[in-house]
Design a protein around this motif. Structure first.
Motif, PDB file in Angstrom:
ATOM      1  N   ASP A   1      -7.214   5.218  -5.746  1.00  0.00           N
ATOM      2  CA  ASP A   1      -8.331   6.332  -5.901  1.00  0.00           C
ATOM      3  C   ASP A   1      -8.195   7.125  -7.317  1.00  0.00           C
ATOM      4  N   VAL A   2      -9.103   7.672  -7.743  1.00  0.00           N
ATOM      5  CA  VAL A   2      -8.797   8.557  -9.073  1.00  0.00           C
ATOM      6  C   VAL A   2      -9.209   9.984  -8.602  1.00  0.00           C
ATOM      7  N   MET A   3      -8.537  10.815  -8.476  1.00  0.00           N
ATOM      8  CA  MET A   3      -9.268  12.221  -8.034  1.00  0.00           C
ATOM      9  C   MET A   3      -9.770  13.132  -9.520  1.00  0.00           C
ATOM     10  N   PRO A   4     -10.406  13.998  -9.067  1.00  0.00           N
ATOM     11  CA  PRO A   4     -11.079  14.971 -10.015  1.00  0.00           C
ATOM     12  C   PRO A   4     -10.190  15.286 -11.065  1.00  0.00           C
ATOM     13  N   GLU A   5      -8.924  15.796 -10.584  1.00  0.00           N
ATOM     14  CA  GLU A   5      -7.832  16.203 -11.555  1.00  0.00           C
ATOM     15  C   GLU A   5      -7.395  15.055 -12.666  1.00  0.00           C
ATOM     16  N   THR A   6      -7.396  14.069 -12.248  1.00  0.00           N
ATOM     17  CA  THR A   6      -7.209  12.874 -13.217  1.00  0.00           C
ATOM     18  C   THR A   6      -8.152  12.575 -14.095  1.00  0.00           C
ATOM     19  N   VAL A   7      -9.495  12.581 -13.347  1.00  0.00           N
ATOM     20  CA  VAL A   7     -10.563  12.280 -14.049  1.00  0.00           C
ATOM     21  C   VAL A   7     -10.663  13.223 -15.426  1.00  0.00           C
ATOM     22  N   GLU A   8     -10.522  14.428 -15.157  1.00  0.00           N
ATOM     23  CA  GLU A   8     -10.632  15.526 -16.145  1.00  0.00           C
ATOM     24  C   GLU A   8      -9.557  15.435 -17.234  1.00  0.00           C
ATOM     25  N   ARG A   9      -8.113  14.977 -16.813  1.00  0.00           N
ATOM     26  CA  ARG A   9      -7.154  14.985 -17.745  1.00  0.00           C
ATOM     27  C   ARG A   9      -6.875  13.674 -18.707  1.00  0.00           C
TER      28      ARG A   9
ATOM     29  N   GLY B   1      -0.941   4.065 -18.411  1.00  0.00           N
ATOM     30  CA  GLY B   1       0.072   5.253 -18.325  1.00  0.00           C
ATOM     31  C   GLY B   1      -0.270   6.340 -17.342  1.00  0.00           C
ATOM     32  N   VAL B   2      -1.268   6.052 -16.390  1.00  0.00           N
ATOM     33  CA  VAL B   2      -1.618   6.966 -15.283  1.00  0.00           C
ATOM     34  C   VAL B   2      -0.974   6.452 -13.970  1.00  0.00           C
ATOM     35  N   CYS B   3       0.028   7.470 -13.347  1.00  0.00           N
ATOM     36  CA  CYS B   3       0.421   7.033 -12.050  1.00  0.00           C
ATOM     37  C   CYS B   3      -0.575   6.869 -11.052  1.00  0.00           C
ATOM     38  N   LEU B   4      -0.732   5.838 -10.492  1.00  0.00           N
ATOM     39  CA  LEU B   4      -1.839   5.653  -9.366  1.00  0.00           C
ATOM     40  C   LEU B   4      -1.235   5.133  -8.101  1.00  0.00           C
ATOM     41  N   THR B   5      -1.703   5.523  -6.972  1.00  0.00           N
ATOM     42  CA  THR B   5      -1.281   4.822  -5.558  1.00  0.00           C
ATOM     43  C   THR B   5      -2.077   3.841  -5.158  1.00  0.00           C
ATOM     44  N   VAL B   6      -1.451   2.673  -4.946  1.00  0.00           N
ATOM     45  CA  VAL B   6      -2.101   1.523  -4.254  1.00  0.00           C
ATOM     46  C   VAL B   6      -2.602   2.035  -2.995  1.00  0.00           C
TER      47      VAL B   6
ATOM     48  N   ASP C   1     -12.879  -4.280 -18.667  1.00  0.00           N
ATOM     49  CA  ASP C   1     -11.803  -3.682 -19.619  1.00  0.00           C
ATOM     50  C   ASP C   1     -10.651  -3.985 -19.342  1.00  0.00           C
ATOM     51  N   GLY C   2      -9.730  -4.007 -20.357  1.00  0.00           N
ATOM     52  CA  GLY C   2      -8.230  -4.426 -19.918  1.00  0.00           C
ATOM     53  C   GLY C   2      -7.470  -3.113 -19.851  1.00  0.00           C
ATOM     54  N   VAL C   3      -6.451  -3.262 -19.026  1.00  0.00           N
ATOM     55  CA  VAL C   3      -5.508  -1.927 -18.706  1.00  0.00           C
ATOM     56  C   VAL C   3      -4.049  -2.539 -18.770  1.00  0.00           C
ATOM     57  N   ASN C   4      -3.165  -1.686 -19.246  1.00  0.00           N
ATOM     58  CA  ASN C   4      -1.892  -1.658 -19.177  1.00  0.00           C
ATOM     59  C   ASN C   4      -1.277  -1.388 -17.823  1.00  0.00           C
ATOM     60  N   LEU C   5      -0.607  -2.245 -17.242  1.00  0.00           N
ATOM     61  CA  LEU C   5       0.037  -2.226 -15.939  1.00  0.00           C
ATOM     62  C   LEU C   5       1.581  -2.215 -15.954  1.00  0.00           C
ATOM     63  N   GLU C   6       2.220  -1.226 -15.063  1.00  0.00           N
ATOM     64  CA  GLU C   6       3.681  -1.367 -14.920  1.00  0.00           C
ATOM     65  C   GLU C   6       4.142  -0.867 -13.504  1.00  0.00           C
ATOM     66  N   ARG C   7       4.977  -1.651 -12.754  1.00  0.00           N
ATOM     67  CA  ARG C   7       5.282  -0.948 -11.459  1.00  0.00           C
ATOM     68  C   ARG C   7       6.488   0.040 -11.601  1.00  0.00           C
ATOM     69  N   ALA C   8       6.433   0.967 -10.644  1.00  0.00           N
ATOM     70  CA  ALA C   8       7.579   2.065 -10.696  1.00  0.00           C
ATOM     71  C   ALA C   8       8.916   1.229 -10.811  1.00  0.00           C
TER      72      ALA C   8
ATOM     73  N   VAL D   1       0.813  -1.245   0.071  1.00  0.00           N
ATOM     74  CA  VAL D   1      -0.048   0.009   0.072  1.00  0.00           C
ATOM     75  C   VAL D   1       0.866   1.179  -0.042  1.00  0.00           C
ATOM     76  N   GLY D   2       0.462   2.390  -1.026  1.00  0.00           N
ATOM     77  CA  GLY D   2       1.479   3.499  -1.010  1.00  0.00           C
ATOM     78  C   GLY D   2       2.407   3.290  -2.038  1.00  0.00           C
ATOM     79  N   ASP D   3       2.465   2.100  -2.506  1.00  0.00           N
ATOM     80  CA  ASP D   3       3.298   2.179  -4.097  1.00  0.00           C
ATOM     81  C   ASP D   3       2.568   2.691  -5.153  1.00  0.00           C
ATOM     82  N   SER D   4       3.461   2.760  -6.323  1.00  0.00           N
ATOM     83  CA  SER D   4       2.848   3.419  -7.563  1.00  0.00           C
ATOM     84  C   SER D   4       2.771   2.292  -8.573  1.00  0.00           C
ATOM     85  N   ILE D   5       1.542   2.349  -9.182  1.00  0.00           N
ATOM     86  CA  ILE D   5       1.389   1.408 -10.336  1.00  0.00           C
ATOM     87  C   ILE D   5       0.734   2.225 -11.646  1.00  0.00           C
ATOM     88  N   ALA D   6       1.693   2.249 -12.802  1.00  0.00           N
ATOM     89  CA  ALA D   6       1.147   3.037 -13.812  1.00  0.00           C
ATOM     90  C   ALA D   6      -0.090   1.945 -14.646  1.00  0.00           C
ATOM     91  N   THR D   7      -1.206   2.809 -14.495  1.00  0.00           N
ATOM     92  CA  THR D   7      -2.233   2.134 -14.981  1.00  0.00           C
ATOM     93  C   THR D   7      -2.974   2.617 -16.526  1.00  0.00           C
TER      94      THR D   7
END
Length: 211
Positions: free
Chosen positions: A61-69, A45-50, A79-86, A37-43
């Motif tokens: 959690d996906v915040m409003p700023e991320t939703v908009e951009r 292409g978007v850096c998200l915090t576990v 849906d499938g998503v591309n995943l990559e650890r930091a 928990v607290g690590d980053s995973i690109a989902t």
């Protein structure tokens, strides 16, 4: 920081929506190894915090700023998503430096097969295209790719069979949105040149010479 080399394709389990944000639950295997928990995973292409780990899945959690951009808000269960650890200091940099901070979204406007290759052409805003150069790098839904062609309003990439099989890009249909991140080095060069320009060294010069 990431490399744009996708480790696995995950699957969206659910999106629990709030007023302007949502919590994303994703089924995965490989990227959960060693993840806390607290690590980053690109989902895509978007850096998200576990924020929560369960057997075979994680939440973020996906915040409003991320939703908009980004295009994450268009995801749905299944849906499938591309995943990559930091990346770590011992990670091979097989792609290019990717921050996971999306510059804008683009739209797929054409796709065609060329023997074993799959050509994808994306329409993108000028805020992105100004940094796109032929043979340069760009991250599309978190996938590090080489730009093959550039026009005034679009750019194209050619996917080898491995990239088609290892990422979700082969599933993209015309009209769908993707997350785009430009090469950050070009943006830093532009900013530094604006502060202390070098004679004869302009952004157009760098574009023309493939930088």
């Amino acid at each position: 920081m990431f490399t744009g080399i996708v480790e696995e394709m995950g699957e969206v389990v659910s999106l629990r929506r709030g007023a302007r944000s949502f919590t994303l639950t994703i089924r995965a295997e490989k990227v959960l190894q060693g993840t806390e928990v607290g690590d980053s995973i690109a989902t895509n292409g978007v850096c998200l915090t576990v924020t929560r780990l369960q057997e075979g899945r994680f939440e973020a959690d996906v915040m409003p700023e991320t939703v908009e951009r980004t295009a994450l808000g268009e995801l749905k269960a299944g849906d499938g998503v591309n995943l990559e650890r930091a990346l770590t200091l011992s990670t091979r940099l097989g792609g290019h430096l990717v921050s996971g901070h999306i510059d804008a979204t683009g739209r797929l406007v054409d796709r065609r097969e060329d023997d074993t290759a799959l050509w994808l052409t994306f329409e993108a805003p000028q805020s992105v295209l100004r940094y796109v150069v032929q043979k340069g790098s760009i991250a599309i839904d978190g996938v590090s790719l080489t730009v093959a062609r550039v026009t005034e309003h679009t750019f194209s990439v050619s996917l080898i069979p491995h990239t088609q099989a290892a990422t979700t890009l082969h599933c993209r249909r015309i009209g769908e949105s993707v997350n785009l991140e430009c090469d950050m080095i070009v943006k830093y060069v532009e900013k530094l040149m604006g502060k202390a320009p070098v004679e004869g060294l302009t952004l157009d010069f760098l574009r023309e010479h493939g930088f």
